[in-house]
Design an enzyme around this catalytic site. Structure first.
Site, PDB file in Angstrom:
ATOM      1  N   SER A 110     -20.257 -29.792  11.923  1.00  0.00           N
ATOM      2  CA  SER A 110     -21.606 -30.027  12.459  1.00  0.00           C
ATOM      3  C   SER A 110     -21.633 -29.920  13.981  1.00  0.00           C
ATOM      4  O   SER A 110     -20.681 -30.324  14.661  1.00  0.00           O
ATOM      5  CB  SER A 110     -22.066 -31.428  12.046  1.00  0.00           C
ATOM      6  OG  SER A 110     -23.150 -31.847  12.836  1.00  0.00           O
ATOM      7  N   THR A 116     -29.343 -24.689  10.974  1.00  0.00           N
ATOM      8  CA  THR A 116     -30.100 -25.628  10.126  1.00  0.00           C
ATOM      9  C   THR A 116     -31.565 -25.635  10.537  1.00  0.00           C
ATOM     10  O   THR A 116     -31.886 -25.896  11.700  1.00  0.00           O
ATOM     11  CB  THR A 116     -29.491 -27.036  10.234  1.00  0.00           C
ATOM     12  OG1 THR A 116     -28.153 -26.966   9.751  1.00  0.00           O
ATOM     13  CG2 THR A 116     -30.273 -28.049   9.410  1.00  0.00           C
ATOM     14  N   TYR A 176     -27.306 -26.765  15.502  1.00  0.00           N
ATOM     15  CA  TYR A 176     -28.628 -27.275  15.875  1.00  0.00           C
ATOM     16  C   TYR A 176     -28.958 -26.603  17.196  1.00  0.00           C
ATOM     17  O   TYR A 176     -28.161 -26.701  18.150  1.00  0.00           O
ATOM     18  CB  TYR A 176     -28.614 -28.789  16.065  1.00  0.00           C
ATOM     19  CG  TYR A 176     -28.586 -29.588  14.778  1.00  0.00           C
ATOM     20  CD1 TYR A 176     -29.512 -29.346  13.762  1.00  0.00           C
ATOM     21  CD2 TYR A 176     -27.662 -30.610  14.589  1.00  0.00           C
ATOM     22  CE1 TYR A 176     -29.503 -30.085  12.590  1.00  0.00           C
ATOM     23  CE2 TYR A 176     -27.642 -31.355  13.420  1.00  0.00           C
ATOM     24  CZ  TYR A 176     -28.569 -31.088  12.421  1.00  0.00           C
ATOM     25  OH  TYR A 176     -28.560 -31.816  11.266  1.00  0.00           O
ATOM     26  N   HIS A 233     -31.291 -31.167   3.108  1.00  0.00           N
ATOM     27  CA  HIS A 233     -30.543 -32.059   3.990  1.00  0.00           C
ATOM     28  C   HIS A 233     -30.140 -33.351   3.256  1.00  0.00           C
ATOM     29  O   HIS A 233     -30.115 -34.432   3.833  1.00  0.00           O
ATOM     30  CB  HIS A 233     -31.386 -32.396   5.225  1.00  0.00           C
ATOM     31  CG  HIS A 233     -30.603 -32.400   6.511  1.00  0.00           C
ATOM     32  ND1 HIS A 233     -30.666 -31.377   7.412  1.00  0.00           N
ATOM     33  CD2 HIS A 233     -29.738 -33.303   7.042  1.00  0.00           C
ATOM     34  CE1 HIS A 233     -29.891 -31.655   8.463  1.00  0.00           C
ATOM     35  NE2 HIS A 233     -29.307 -32.825   8.249  1.00  0.00           N
ATOM     36  N   LYS A 281     -29.772 -22.737   6.860  1.00  0.00           N
ATOM     37  CA  LYS A 281     -29.587 -23.889   5.963  1.00  0.00           C
ATOM     38  C   LYS A 281     -30.888 -24.688   5.921  1.00  0.00           C
ATOM     39  O   LYS A 281     -31.414 -25.067   6.977  1.00  0.00           O
ATOM     40  CB  LYS A 281     -28.444 -24.765   6.483  1.00  0.00           C
ATOM     41  CG  LYS A 281     -28.210 -26.044   5.686  1.00  0.00           C
ATOM     42  CD  LYS A 281     -26.893 -26.697   6.099  1.00  0.00           C
ATOM     43  CE  LYS A 281     -26.643 -27.994   5.368  1.00  0.00           C
ATOM     44  NZ  LYS A 281     -27.441 -29.115   5.868  1.00  0.00           N
TER      45      LYS A 281
HETATM   46  C1  LIG Z   1     -24.618 -38.617   7.220  1.00  0.00           C
HETATM   47  C2  LIG Z   1     -25.066 -37.201   7.077  1.00  0.00           C
HETATM   48  C3  LIG Z   1     -25.034 -36.385   8.190  1.00  0.00           C
HETATM   49  C4  LIG Z   1     -25.429 -35.055   8.070  1.00  0.00           C
HETATM   50  N1  LIG Z   1     -25.345 -34.259   9.171  1.00  0.00           N
HETATM   51  C5  LIG Z   1     -25.723 -32.963   9.071  1.00  0.00           C
HETATM   52  C6  LIG Z   1     -25.636 -32.110  10.204  1.00  0.00           C
HETATM   53  O1  LIG Z   1     -25.188 -32.510  11.266  1.00  0.00           O
HETATM   54  N2  LIG Z   1     -26.061 -30.831  10.048  1.00  0.00           N
HETATM   55  C7  LIG Z   1     -26.558 -30.352   8.868  1.00  0.00           C
HETATM   56  O2  LIG Z   1     -26.945 -29.196   8.768  1.00  0.00           O
HETATM   57  N3  LIG Z   1     -26.620 -31.144   7.773  1.00  0.00           N
HETATM   58  C8  LIG Z   1     -26.216 -32.428   7.844  1.00  0.00           C
HETATM   59  N4  LIG Z   1     -26.275 -33.220   6.751  1.00  0.00           N
HETATM   60  C9  LIG Z   1     -26.728 -32.651   5.460  1.00  0.00           C
HETATM   61  C10 LIG Z   1     -25.555 -32.123   4.637  1.00  0.00           C
HETATM   62  O3  LIG Z   1     -24.996 -30.977   5.204  1.00  0.00           O
HETATM   63  C11 LIG Z   1     -25.975 -31.775   3.204  1.00  0.00           C
HETATM   64  O4  LIG Z   1     -27.087 -30.908   3.254  1.00  0.00           O
HETATM   65  C12 LIG Z   1     -26.317 -32.982   2.357  1.00  0.00           C
HETATM   66  O5  LIG Z   1     -25.522 -34.088   2.702  1.00  0.00           O
HETATM   67  C13 LIG Z   1     -26.106 -32.634   0.887  1.00  0.00           C
HETATM   68  O6  LIG Z   1     -26.509 -33.667   0.077  1.00  0.00           O
HETATM   69  P1  LIG Z   1     -25.517 -34.789  -0.526  1.00  0.00           P
HETATM   70  O7  LIG Z   1     -25.210 -35.730   0.584  1.00  0.00           O
HETATM   71  O8  LIG Z   1     -26.347 -35.395  -1.610  1.00  0.00           O
HETATM   72  O9  LIG Z   1     -24.285 -34.079  -1.048  1.00  0.00           O
HETATM   73  C14 LIG Z   1     -25.877 -34.545   6.823  1.00  0.00           C
HETATM   74  C15 LIG Z   1     -25.892 -35.387   5.714  1.00  0.00           C
HETATM   75  C16 LIG Z   1     -25.484 -36.690   5.823  1.00  0.00           C
HETATM   76  C17 LIG Z   1     -25.481 -37.549   4.597  1.00  0.00           C
END
Ligand SMILES: Cc1cc2nc3c(=O)[nH]c(=O)nc-3n(C[C@H](O)[C@H](O)[C@H](O)COP(=O)(O)O)c2cc1C
Length: 433
Positions: free
Chosen positions: A173, A222, A196, A330, A306
């Protein structure tokens, strides 16, 4: 016969009232009765002490004590919850509004049932997948999750090492707490980078150039948070945290010569750090397809989007020369759409029309979940929270165990359904439930 000792009685009364005893399943009445008794040579107090020491920390009853004990990915959640600071737990578990899209992502899988085929030779299972020329033995991707040092001191390094041990693709990330160069060194192979955009294009461009220098083959831009999101669980849990957050956040102590920590101080986000102060080129408004074109033209890396959940946007992405898509909401943290990503997947696949790979993430917790998305046509699937539960609970070992469980479950369902390779998994292997 010695008399009951008042301090001993007091201590046992304190224990009886403590959440630690309750969590360990120690009967408070038994403790109180013990306090009223005179101590014997073999004092049961010792037993209490041992049981509490064995507990190590305040894990809830029935929680696993080692990664190897886990039967499925859910087993890691209560352990991580006990070990991760409450504000960080809120950041991990939050959705948006009333969090119902998190549940919707899970419920989406229940709308599909399996149609297993029998009498196929499944003695060897190959679940390998090739992303832009690089072969991985598994379609399970470690999705970008920000600030992983909030969950374990080793943060993204533990995840990268687990990805190396099991040979998974890891997407770092932008707001990760480890630099891309260190992640790639720990992974022992290139990682992808999730972008981002920054308000200043001069900075975004420098970030991209750094990724190219580091050997990143693909950028995942994203696009599902461009209007922000309302994360109430995160805010509520943060209020329960009594620690001084600014000790770590906003870079910790002020920089030398400064009296205050600046909002723009990114020291804890090493991928946004250490760039030249070039004349800024400020973005006008939030990104549109014009930004995507600019991004696409500014780099030789593959560019994926994404957060795409509709046929129309998938078609536009192809028209704008995008190399791949993540069907994602997300993890229910963008808008509270109530639509599962696995429900959005078929129309995105129609829009992409086989021209670019389509990865799906959101709510994947079981091998059967992965199988259903693959049967619908996904190229690969991404996980977020499950591996962070593993990380928060047991560090690298926990991440590895989560990946191992998901792979084992996928292997079993592939065998059961008579599909020895990913290519063999088709739409006919699932049906509406
Ligand atoms: C704590 C947390 C931080 C996340 N940070 C990012 C991020 O920095 N960039 C991004 O594109 N997605 C981020 N995501 C989304 C994840 O990449 C992903 O889309 C999502 O967690 C998938 O769902 P799941 O948690 O049910 O497996 C984050 C998700 C969580 C739970």
């Amino acid at each position: 016969m010695p008399h009951p000792d008042p301090s001993r009685r007091q201590f046992l009364a304190f224990l009886a009232a403590s959440p630690l005893a309750a969590a360990e399943g120690i009967d408070p009445d038994w403790l109180a009765a013990l306090g009223a008794r005179a101590p014997r040579r073999e004092d049961p107090l010792l037993e209490v002490a041992h049981r509490l020491a064995a507990a190590q920390d305040t894990l809830p009853p029935g929680a696993i004590r080692s990664a190897a004990e886990a039967l499925n990915v859910f087993d890691f959640e209560p352990v991580a919850k006990a070990r991760v600071p409450v504000a960080h737990w809120g950041y991990l578990m939050t959705g948006s509004d009333d969090d119902r899209t998190i549940a919707a992502n899970r419920a989406g899988f229940d709308r599909w049932a399996l149609r297993p085929r029998r009498l196929v030779d499944v003695s060897t299972i190959d679940m390998g997948v090739t992303h832009y020329g690089t072969r991985y033995p598994t379609p399970i991707i470690l999705n970008p999750v920000g600030s992983q040092k909030a969950f374990h001191p080793d943060g993204e390094l533990a995840t990268a090492r687990a990805a190396r041990a099991r040979n998974h693709l890891f997407v770092l990330s932008t707001v990760g707490t480890t630099a891309i160069e260190d992640v790639i060194a720990a992974r022992g192979a290139p990682a992808w980078f999730q972008l981002y955009h920054q308000d200043d294009w001069a900075l975004t461009r420098q970030v991209m150039q750094r990724m190219e220098r580091a050997g990143v083959p693909a950028i995942v831009f994203t696009v599902d948070l461009l209007g922000g999101s309302n994360r109430e669980t995160q805010q509520r849990e943060a209020r329960r945290d009594t620690r001084t957050c600014t000790k770590c956040h906003l870079g910790g102590e002020p920089k030398p010569g400064m009296t205050q920590v600046s909002q723009r101080d990114n020291r804890r986000k090493p991928n946004l750090n250490g760039y030249q102060a070039l004349p800024p080129i400020m973005e006008k408004g939030t990104p549109t397809w014009e930004f995507v074109d600019r991004l696409r033209q500014s780099t030789t890396m593959k560019v994926l989007l994404k957060g795409i959940v509709t046929r129309e946007d998938a078609e536009l992405a192809v028209a704008h020369g995008i190399d791949g898509l993540f069907v994602s909401n997300h993890g229910g943290r963008a808008e509270n759409s109530l639509r599962a990503t696995v429900t959005s997947l078929p129309e995105v696949l129609e829009g992409a029309a086989g021209r670019i790979p389509v990865i799906c993430d959101g709510g994947f917790r079981r091998g059967t979940d992965a199988f259903k998305a693959l049967a619908l046509g996904a190229t690969a699937i991404g996980v977020g929270r499950p591996y962070i539960w593993g990380l928060g609970a047991f560090g690298q070992e926990g991440v590895e165990a989560v990946l191992g469980l998901l792979r084992k479950e996928l292997e079993i369902v592939m065998k059961q359904c008579g599909t020895p390779t990913l290519a063999a998994i088709t739409r006919r292997h699932i049906t509406e439930a």
